[in-house]
Design an enzyme around this catalytic site. Structure first.
Site, mmCIF file in Angstrom:
data_model
loop_
_atom_site.group_PDB
_atom_site.id
_atom_site.type_symbol
_atom_site.label_atom_id
_atom_site.label_comp_id
_atom_site.label_asym_id
_atom_site.label_seq_id
_atom_site.Cartn_x
_atom_site.Cartn_y
_atom_site.Cartn_z
ATOM 1 N N GLY A 30 -8.256 10.897 7.504
ATOM 2 C CA GLY A 30 -9.049 11.981 6.943
ATOM 3 C C GLY A 30 -9.593 12.976 7.956
ATOM 4 C CB SER A 69 0.472 7.492 0.269
ATOM 5 O OG SER A 69 0.268 8.501 -0.715
ATOM 6 C CG ASP A 73 -1.485 13.256 4.751
ATOM 7 O OD1 ASP A 73 -1.126 14.416 4.520
ATOM 8 O OD2 ASP A 73 -1.815 12.476 3.840
ATOM 9 C CG ASP A 121 -2.297 -1.578 5.378
ATOM 10 O OD1 ASP A 121 -2.667 -2.570 6.046
ATOM 11 O OD2 ASP A 121 -2.988 -0.560 5.235
ATOM 12 C CG ASN A 139 1.408 7.036 10.297
ATOM 13 O OD1 ASN A 139 2.462 6.934 10.918
ATOM 14 N ND2 ASN A 139 1.087 6.250 9.292
ATOM 15 N N GLY A 195 -3.997 7.517 11.445
ATOM 16 C CA GLY A 195 -5.185 8.369 11.577
ATOM 17 C C GLY A 195 -5.089 9.254 12.803
ATOM 18 C CG ASP A 221 1.435 6.127 4.975
ATOM 19 O OD1 ASP A 221 1.347 5.282 5.883
ATOM 20 O OD2 ASP A 221 0.642 7.094 4.850
ATOM 21 C CB SER A 267 -4.903 14.468 11.694
ATOM 22 O OG SER A 267 -3.820 14.535 10.783
HETATM 23 P P1 13P Z 1 -4.567 11.374 9.256
HETATM 24 O O1 13P Z 1 -5.540 11.327 8.128
HETATM 25 O O2 13P Z 1 -5.248 11.358 10.578
HETATM 26 O O3 13P Z 1 -3.600 12.478 9.143
HETATM 27 O O4 13P Z 1 -3.730 10.002 9.206
HETATM 28 C C1 13P Z 1 -2.627 9.866 8.348
HETATM 29 C C2 13P Z 1 -2.141 8.463 8.270
HETATM 30 O O5 13P Z 1 -2.467 7.596 9.052
HETATM 31 C C3 13P Z 1 -1.224 8.162 7.157
HETATM 32 O O6 13P Z 1 -0.889 6.819 7.102
HETATM 33 O O1 G3H Z 2 -2.895 6.953 4.546
HETATM 34 C C1 G3H Z 2 -3.356 8.063 4.382
HETATM 35 C C2 G3H Z 2 -2.520 9.235 4.077
HETATM 36 O O2 G3H Z 2 -3.243 10.375 4.456
HETATM 37 C C3 G3H Z 2 -2.087 9.275 2.635
HETATM 38 O O3 G3H Z 2 -3.135 9.642 1.823
HETATM 39 O O4 G3H Z 2 -3.122 8.055 -0.119
HETATM 40 O O5 G3H Z 2 -4.185 10.328 -0.264
HETATM 41 O O6 G3H Z 2 -1.712 10.101 -0.196
HETATM 42 P P1 G3H Z 2 -3.037 9.516 0.206
HETATM 43 ZN ZN ZN Z 3 -2.427 5.485 7.728
#
Ligand code: 13P
Ligand code: G3H
Ligand code: ZN
Length: 340
Positions: free
Chosen positions: A193, A50, A271, A105, A269, A227, A83, A229
């Site tokens: 998140g 990111s 994270d 984006d 995705n 999103g 990202d 996860s």
């Molecule tokens: P999560 O927060 O669900 O892991 O999504 C990550 C994401 O979309 C990063 O671009």
């Molecule tokens: O887009 C969301 C990812 O979880 C990246 O998060 O911007 O805190 O690195 P971040």
């Molecule tokens: Zn994202």
């Protein structure tokens, strides 16, 4: 193996009906966790950073860490992806720093908060597509807005407001035609998140039917799920057992992602699941050994915990076993593809 563009990998994934986890990184241990997982499962990988990750790591460190990953794992195809780029300038600086794929984006304006108009989104995305394709770099765009807010990025939409900003399949079709992008991120009710859904999501909040309709209209378009996860209970439990305070929440079930993969989802995705695994492992070390002060003794278990999450997703999404079969096209070769 050189870093390869996203388009090459997603075309291969589409031909062979699999999806690829796009895993966020901020430091060496996270890159190592992904590469070890890829090595053990023979998976091609998408590593993404990111804007926040780039400024935390420093572009030069990140570039050299990625070069080390490519050098140490010559059999693993690696995509390096920006990202949530918030502007053409962010995407161009990623390209200058060796990224082989960027997300413009434009669903939000440059502040990363205010939803953009269709015209604004189209304008910035198309600008990035022209500049990126001239260098053989791939582009992901987004139409519709995700719910929630994470570290300053996101429109902060409530669950109800997010329903108003789901991707309109007809508009998605227009957007792909207008921009010429390589992969399309869609809003189907997910958010970034650790707090996505208050109960296990059903079809009224997690709109997999929207994905199906987009895929029917755009069978050759690579769809991206953000999103995504899954927020596994066992990872949440470890954090709370060792002094954390995570409230109950549900993520995107892996079986729903697998259903998406059958309908054109190629990039997924993830994270937060890595963050949960890392945090749980570190909390556990500190709770069990309060006198510990050697970073290797807690960053090592954190890396191992993230590796297990990555392996599980690589297997579930079907990318495992394909590393050696992805055609190795460099960005230079892809320029011909985009200009013919
Ligand atoms: P999560 O927060 O669900 O892991 O999504 C990550 C994401 O979309 C990063 O671009
Ligand atoms: O887009 C969301 C990812 O979880 C990246 O998060 O911007 O805190 O690195 P971040
Ligand atoms: Zn994202």
């Amino acid at each position: 193996m050189p870093l390869i563009p996203l388009r090459t990998l997603l075309d291969h994934a589409a031909e062979n009906d699999y999806g690829v986890a796009a895993l966020n990184v901020n430091n060496m241990e996270q890159i190592q966790a992904i590469m070890e997982a890829a090595q053990e499962t023979d998976s091609p990988v998408i590593i993404q950073a990111s804007r926040g990750a780039r400024s935390y790591t420093n572009d030069d460190y990140l570039r050299h860490l990625m070069l080390a990953a490519a050098e140490l794992h010559p059999n693993i195809p690696i995509v390096m992806h920006q990202d949530h780029g918030n502007s053409p300038a962010t995407c161009l600086s990623a390209i200058e720093n060796g990224f082989t794929s960027v997300m413009m984006d434009g669903s939000l304006s440059e502040d990363g908060k205010t939803p953009n108009s269709y015209e604004q989104n189209m304008k910035v995305t198309k600008e990035v597509v022209i500049a990126a394709h001239a260098k053989g770099v791939s582009v992901e765009g987004e139409i519709g807005c995700l719910g929630g807010i994470e570290d300053g990025h996101g429109a902060g939409l409530s669950e109800d407001e997010a329903k108003e900003h789901l991707t309109d399949p007809a508009q998605a079709e227009q957007f792909v035609a207008d921009t010429g992008l390589d992969a399309l991120a869609v809003a189907i009710g997910t958010s970034h998140g650790a707090y996505k859904f208050a109960k296990k999501p059903t079809g009224d909040v997690l709109r997999m039917d929207v994905i199906e309709e987009i895929h029917n209209r755009l069978p050759n378009c690579h769809i991206v799920m953000h999103g995504s996860s899954s927020l596994p209970q066992e990872l949440r439990d470890i954090i709370n057992e060792f002094g954390g305070d995570l409230k109950p929440a549900y993520g995107v079930p892996v079986e729903e992602i697998q259903r998406g993969i059958q309908h054109g989802v190629r990039k997924i995705n993830v994270d937060t699941d890595s963050r949960l695994a890392i945090t749980g492992a570190i909390r556990k070390v500190f709770a069990q050994k309060p006198a510990e002060f050697d970073p290797r003794k807690y960053l090592g278990p954190a890396r191992d915990a993230m590796k297990e999450v990555c392996k599980a997703r690589m297997i579930a999404f079907g990318q495992a076993g394909w590393a050696g079969k992805v055609p190795v096209k460099s960005c230079k070769e892809l320029i011909d593809f985009y200009t013919k």
